[in-house]
Scaffold this motif. Structure first.
Motif, PDB file in Angstrom:
ATOM      1  N   THR B  52       0.831  -1.207   0.000  1.00 20.13           N
ATOM      2  CA  THR B  52       0.000   0.000   0.000  1.00 20.13           C
ATOM      3  C   THR B  52       0.867   1.260   0.000  1.00 20.13           C
ATOM      4  O   THR B  52       0.673   2.152  -0.831  1.00 20.13           O
ATOM      5  N   ILE B  53       1.855   1.313   0.914  1.00 23.24           N
ATOM      6  CA  ILE B  53       2.613   2.573   0.995  1.00 23.24           C
ATOM      7  C   ILE B  53       3.576   2.729  -0.176  1.00 23.24           C
ATOM      8  O   ILE B  53       3.837   3.838  -0.612  1.00 23.24           O
ATOM      9  N   ILE B  54       4.093   1.636  -0.717  1.00 20.43           N
ATOM     10  CA  ILE B  54       5.070   1.776  -1.803  1.00 20.43           C
ATOM     11  C   ILE B  54       4.378   1.809  -3.169  1.00 20.43           C
ATOM     12  O   ILE B  54       4.739   2.606  -4.041  1.00 20.43           O
ATOM     13  N   GLY B  55       3.355   0.953  -3.321  1.00 23.85           N
ATOM     14  CA  GLY B  55       2.844   0.710  -4.664  1.00 23.85           C
ATOM     15  C   GLY B  55       1.579   1.441  -5.061  1.00 23.85           C
ATOM     16  O   GLY B  55       1.285   1.604  -6.252  1.00 23.85           O
ATOM     17  N   MET B  56       0.815   1.880  -4.049  1.00 22.44           N
ATOM     18  CA  MET B  56      -0.502   2.452  -4.305  1.00 22.44           C
ATOM     19  C   MET B  56      -0.522   3.421  -5.488  1.00 22.44           C
ATOM     20  O   MET B  56      -1.273   3.252  -6.439  1.00 22.44           O
ATOM     21  N   SER B  57       0.360   4.426  -5.448  1.00 22.00           N
ATOM     22  CA  SER B  57       0.285   5.500  -6.441  1.00 22.00           C
ATOM     23  C   SER B  57       0.928   5.095  -7.762  1.00 22.00           C
ATOM     24  O   SER B  57       0.607   5.668  -8.805  1.00 22.00           O
ATOM     25  N   ARG B  58       1.850   4.072  -7.713  1.00 17.81           N
ATOM     26  CA  ARG B  58       2.611   3.774  -8.932  1.00 17.81           C
ATOM     27  C   ARG B  58       2.198   2.463  -9.581  1.00 17.81           C
ATOM     28  O   ARG B  58       2.794   2.063 -10.602  1.00 17.81           O
ATOM     29  N   ALA B  59       1.207   1.769  -9.016  1.00 18.76           N
ATOM     30  CA  ALA B  59       0.899   0.414  -9.462  1.00 18.76           C
ATOM     31  C   ALA B  59       0.583   0.337 -10.954  1.00 18.76           C
ATOM     32  O   ALA B  59       1.009  -0.590 -11.639  1.00 18.76           O
ATOM     33  N   ALA B  60      -0.143   1.323 -11.469  1.00 21.11           N
ATOM     34  CA  ALA B  60      -0.583   1.251 -12.864  1.00 21.11           C
ATOM     35  C   ALA B  60       0.520   1.663 -13.840  1.00 21.11           C
ATOM     36  O   ALA B  60       0.387   1.474 -15.053  1.00 21.11           O
ATOM     37  N   GLU B  61       1.612   2.224 -13.328  1.00 24.82           N
ATOM     38  CA  GLU B  61       2.714   2.690 -14.181  1.00 24.82           C
ATOM     39  C   GLU B  61       3.262   1.546 -15.032  1.00 24.82           C
ATOM     40  O   GLU B  61       3.631   0.501 -14.494  1.00 24.82           O
ATOM     41  N   PRO B  62       3.346   1.727 -16.348  1.00 23.32           N
ATOM     42  CA  PRO B  62       3.914   0.649 -17.162  1.00 23.32           C
ATOM     43  C   PRO B  62       5.440   0.592 -17.020  1.00 23.32           C
ATOM     44  O   PRO B  62       6.081   1.612 -16.781  1.00 23.32           O
ATOM     45  N   VAL B  63       5.983  -0.608 -17.111  1.00 23.44           N
ATOM     46  CA  VAL B  63       7.435  -0.793 -17.081  1.00 23.44           C
ATOM     47  C   VAL B  63       7.899  -0.885 -18.534  1.00 23.44           C
ATOM     48  O   VAL B  63       7.273  -1.605 -19.323  1.00 23.44           O
ATOM     49  N   PRO B  64       8.975  -0.145 -18.916  1.00 25.20           N
ATOM     50  CA  PRO B  64       9.452  -0.251 -20.299  1.00 25.20           C
ATOM     51  C   PRO B  64       9.784  -1.699 -20.634  1.00 25.20           C
ATOM     52  O   PRO B  64      10.485  -2.356 -19.872  1.00 25.20           O
ATOM     53  N   GLY B  65       9.242  -2.199 -21.729  1.00 30.14           N
ATOM     54  CA  GLY B  65       9.506  -3.587 -22.110  1.00 30.14           C
ATOM     55  C   GLY B  65       8.358  -4.505 -21.736  1.00 30.14           C
ATOM     56  O   GLY B  65       8.333  -5.665 -22.144  1.00 30.14           O
ATOM     57  N   GLY B  66       7.359  -4.034 -20.948  1.00 31.05           N
ATOM     58  CA  GLY B  66       6.193  -4.854 -20.626  1.00 31.05           C
ATOM     59  C   GLY B  66       5.938  -4.967 -19.144  1.00 31.05           C
ATOM     60  O   GLY B  66       6.854  -4.847 -18.335  1.00 31.05           O
ATOM     61  N   GLY B  67       4.637  -5.143 -18.791  1.00 26.02           N
ATOM     62  CA  GLY B  67       4.256  -5.299 -17.392  1.00 26.02           C
ATOM     63  C   GLY B  67       4.064  -3.964 -16.693  1.00 26.02           C
ATOM     64  O   GLY B  67       4.262  -2.894 -17.291  1.00 26.02           O
ATOM     65  N   THR B  68       3.662  -4.046 -15.390  1.00 26.46           N
ATOM     66  CA  THR B  68       3.437  -2.829 -14.611  1.00 26.46           C
ATOM     67  C   THR B  68       4.235  -2.889 -13.311  1.00 26.46           C
ATOM     68  O   THR B  68       4.643  -3.975 -12.862  1.00 26.46           O
ATOM     69  N   VAL B  69       4.419  -1.712 -12.734  1.00 25.61           N
ATOM     70  CA  VAL B  69       5.074  -1.647 -11.423  1.00 25.61           C
ATOM     71  C   VAL B  69       4.264  -2.446 -10.400  1.00 25.61           C
ATOM     72  O   VAL B  69       4.811  -3.171  -9.565  1.00 25.61           O
ATOM     73  N   GLY B  70       2.938  -2.356 -10.492  1.00 25.89           N
ATOM     74  CA  GLY B  70       2.061  -3.084  -9.572  1.00 25.89           C
ATOM     75  C   GLY B  70       2.284  -4.588  -9.642  1.00 25.89           C
ATOM     76  O   GLY B  70       2.359  -5.266  -8.616  1.00 25.89           O
ATOM     77  N   GLY B  71       2.420  -5.130 -10.844  1.00 25.21           N
ATOM     78  CA  GLY B  71       2.664  -6.565 -11.009  1.00 25.21           C
ATOM     79  C   GLY B  71       3.953  -6.979 -10.321  1.00 25.21           C
ATOM     80  O   GLY B  71       4.014  -8.004  -9.633  1.00 25.21           O
ATOM     81  N   TYR B  72       4.984  -6.136 -10.493  1.00 32.24           N
ATOM     82  CA  TYR B  72       6.280  -6.407  -9.857  1.00 32.24           C
ATOM     83  C   TYR B  72       6.130  -6.440  -8.341  1.00 32.24           C
ATOM     84  O   TYR B  72       6.598  -7.363  -7.671  1.00 32.24           O
ATOM     85  N   LEU B  73       5.426  -5.427  -7.806  1.00 29.99           N
ATOM     86  CA  LEU B  73       5.300  -5.330  -6.353  1.00 29.99           C
ATOM     87  C   LEU B  73       4.466  -6.474  -5.769  1.00 29.99           C
ATOM     88  O   LEU B  73       4.765  -6.977  -4.686  1.00 29.99           O
ATOM     89  N   VAL B  74       3.419  -6.879  -6.500  1.00 27.94           N
ATOM     90  CA  VAL B  74       2.611  -8.015  -6.021  1.00 27.94           C
ATOM     91  C   VAL B  74       3.497  -9.255  -5.902  1.00 27.94           C
ATOM     92  O   VAL B  74       3.458  -9.976  -4.903  1.00 27.94           O
ATOM     93  N   VAL B  75       4.342  -9.483  -6.915  1.00 22.56           N
ATOM     94  CA  VAL B  75       5.210 -10.666  -6.904  1.00 22.56           C
ATOM     95  C   VAL B  75       6.199 -10.601  -5.736  1.00 22.56           C
ATOM     96  O   VAL B  75       6.299 -11.530  -4.935  1.00 22.56           O
TER      97      VAL B  75
END
Lengths: 316, 268
Positions: B52-75
């Motif tokens: 919540t504190i790290i990812g909330m605001s950036r979760a939807a941000e796309p990562v260059p090359g594919g995927g999202t910041v949110g996906g990374y943080l969930v993993v």
């Protein structure tokens, strides 16, 4: 080795209602246990037959808990053999037919009395009804209480319930009444006596002669890892010496010690303290002799004193 | 203890089916942890809180090359969560049980040691599932979109990974004194979470650190799961799986040997 060959298959015909085999319930042959340099048990031979209530009596550090740990398969002997219901003690079949209450044991404090009895019952192929166990252990009304919130006495009763729940043929209890008040202790003795009356073999360790005397049909006294006495409570008590005579007399203590029925003599100034199994015979000699005797008192020896003497005697 | 005892002692008991013991043991494991809220807080709430504190605001941000910041943080927070469940739910719990004498008491009953220990694995699976699902819901709610099938496959991989990490918990339980279990757990949890990428992307660290990280199971589990969510990571599925499973088997064998070696000493 198959279970059948270990257990022996011939049925024991004394009490058909109980499933006992011809093998002794407990069998120790030359059981020795060393912890590093410390020899906790020095060659114990002990055979317990079905239906006996046996007390292992001894002071702290005598080897009682070590003996029970070997019998239960919690530790392995340094030398010698152990059989539990004719099986190696760690055999699941043996464990299914034995219930035990240990000195240092615990349960998760967040679980309730009822949950724990139900859980432990499920470990056994055949078990008592949970409500019956709770009633027998005196835990009625405490089913919903968490183990962590029980008093010391209630905790002991819970561990007793966990030892009973598998409907065992043999119950092993290590210092079961430690921490119980006098009343709870007597109630506990009543339940153990009832268990035995229904055919359960009972083996318990205690450092209280009073407890061994109240419950057991057989007392095995252990000191320094050896069996020093083995017999009925009456025999063990008689061997420990019956009465103490105090007298003021000018007599040689070594002479008095040689009289029949005298266990031990101590001299303080002109006073003698004589411990005797046959006090009457000793008094006869005291008064029948030429020596002047006065201030004679005779007292029944407290069981604990008698037991301590027995232990002291076996130290030398 | 009352006058009823004579009657109750004589009453016939009941036969109980053997699998019931395992079911009740697993239920007891779950129940005791649910009733100890400090545990639930630490193991389940912490990864959700970090996300919540790290990812909330950036979760939807796309990562260059594919995927999202949110996906990374969930993993990475799932891996942090399942590892901490194994360490506290198995390691800390067994260390406490050894000290209290629970294991000694269970050993004199006919319950097989395997059933007792497997019940703890059931707890790890249930708690891990809760962490992975809750993080997934939180990720979806904050914009880390994934096709459902991909999401389920990733969750399955993480769950299998939690089983492979759990023998480390048994090692802690068998080896560590109860008083130091918390500290030892932290010493294991922190570096292994670091190599999973909890604090930063491991590929941004110096080469020497990265090489050490590549020896850990959490690095390979993380890379594998990240690549499943479409992130551009150097995953080599066969190599990564081999590392995770290899660690799982090696630590399980070590735990088994230690259990056998010390069972008569520490547990009795």
């Amino acid at each position: 080795m198959t279970i059948a060959s270990l257990a022996g298959s011939a049925p024991f015909d004394a009490t058909p209602a109980f499933n006992v085999t011809s093998a002794p319930v407990v069998e120790l042959r030359g059981a020795t246990k060393r912890y590093g340099a410390v020899e906790a048990l020095r060659g114990i031979d002990l055979v317990i037959q079905p239906g006996e209530i046996t007390a292992i009596l001894g002071p702290n550090g005598a080897g009682k808990t070590t003996a029970l740990s070997l019998i239960l398969g919690l530790r392995s002997p340094t030398a010698g053999t152990i059989r539990l219901l004719g099986l190696p003690p760690e055999h699941p079949e043996a464990r299914a037919r034995v219930g035990a209450m240990l000195q240092e044991s615990g349960v998760p404090p967040m679980l309730t009395v009822g949950e724990l009895v139900e859980l432990f019952s499920s470990y056994y192929p055949h078990s008592r009804r949970t409500a019956d166990v709770i009633a027998a252990a005196g835990l009625t009304g405490l089913e919903g209480r968490r183990a962590g919130r029980l008093s010391g006495g209630q905790r002991q009763r819970l561990f007793f319930a966990l030892a009973l729940c598998g409907d065992p043929e043999l119950v092993i209890l290590d210092e079961p009444t430690t921490g119980l008040d006098v009343e709870s202790r007597r109630h506990f003795w009543d339940v153990v006596t009832e268990l035995a009356a229904h055919g359960t073999t009972v083996l318990f360790a205690t450092h209280l002669l009073e407890e061994a005397d109240a419950l057991a049909t057989r007392i095995v006294v252990i000191n320094h890892g050896r069996i020093v006495r083995d017999g009925t409570p009456a025999q063990v008590k008689a061997q420990a010496g019956g009465k103490t005579i105090h007298v003021r007399a000018d007599l040689d203590p070594t002479l008095v010690a040689s009289w029949p029925g005298v266990v031990r003599v101590e001299r303080t100034g002109s006073r003698l303290e004589i411990v005797a199994t046959d006090a009457e015979a000793v008094l006869g000699r005291l008064f029948g002799g030429a020596t002047h005797v006065e201030e004679v008192t005779v007292e029944e020896r407290a069981l604990e004193t008698a037991f301590l003497d027995l232990v002291k005697e076996t130290e030398s | 203890m009352n006058t009823l005892t004579l009657a109750t002692m004589a009453r016939p008991g009941v036969d109980r089916p053997p699998l019931r013991s395992f079911a009740l043991q697993a239920a007891a494991e779950l129940r005791r942890h649910l009733r100890a809220p400090d545990f639930a807080m630490a193991a389940i709430a912490l990864p959700l809180f970090f996300y919540t504190i790290i990812g909330m605001s950036r979760a939807a941000e796309p990562v260059p090359g594919g995927g999202t910041v949110g996906g990374y943080l969930v993993v990475v927070f799932s891996i942090f969560g399942v590892l901490s469940v194994s360490l506290s739910g198995i390691g800390h719990t067994i260390a406490d049980e050894r000290a209290r004498g629970d294991l000694r008491l269970v050993r004199v009953t006919p319950l097989p040691a395997a059933a007792y220990l497997a019940a703890k694995l059931v707890f790890v699976l249930v708690a891990s599932t809760a962490i992975i699902v809750l993080l997934g819901i939180e990720g979806a709610a904050t914009g880390a979109r994934l096709p459902l099938a991909t999401w389920l496959a990733t969750a399955g991989l993480l769950l299998a990974g939690s089983l492979m990490l759990s023998p480390i918990g048994f090692l802690v339980g068998f080896l560590v004194r109860p008083g130091s279990a918390g500290a030892v757990n932290l010493l294991i949890l922190m570096p292994l979470s670091l190599t999973a990428g909890v604090f930063m992307d491991i590929h941004e660290l110096p080469a020497a650190v990265r090489q050490i990280a590549e020896l850990t199971p959490t690095y390979h589990l993380s890379i594998l799961a990240q690549s499943m969510t479409g992130l551009p990571v150097p995953a080599q599925p066969i190599v990564d799986v081999a590392w995770v499973v290899g660690w799982g088997i090696a630590s399980a064998v070590a735990a088994l040997l230690i259990y056998r070696r010390f069972v008569g000493r520490q547990f009795a």
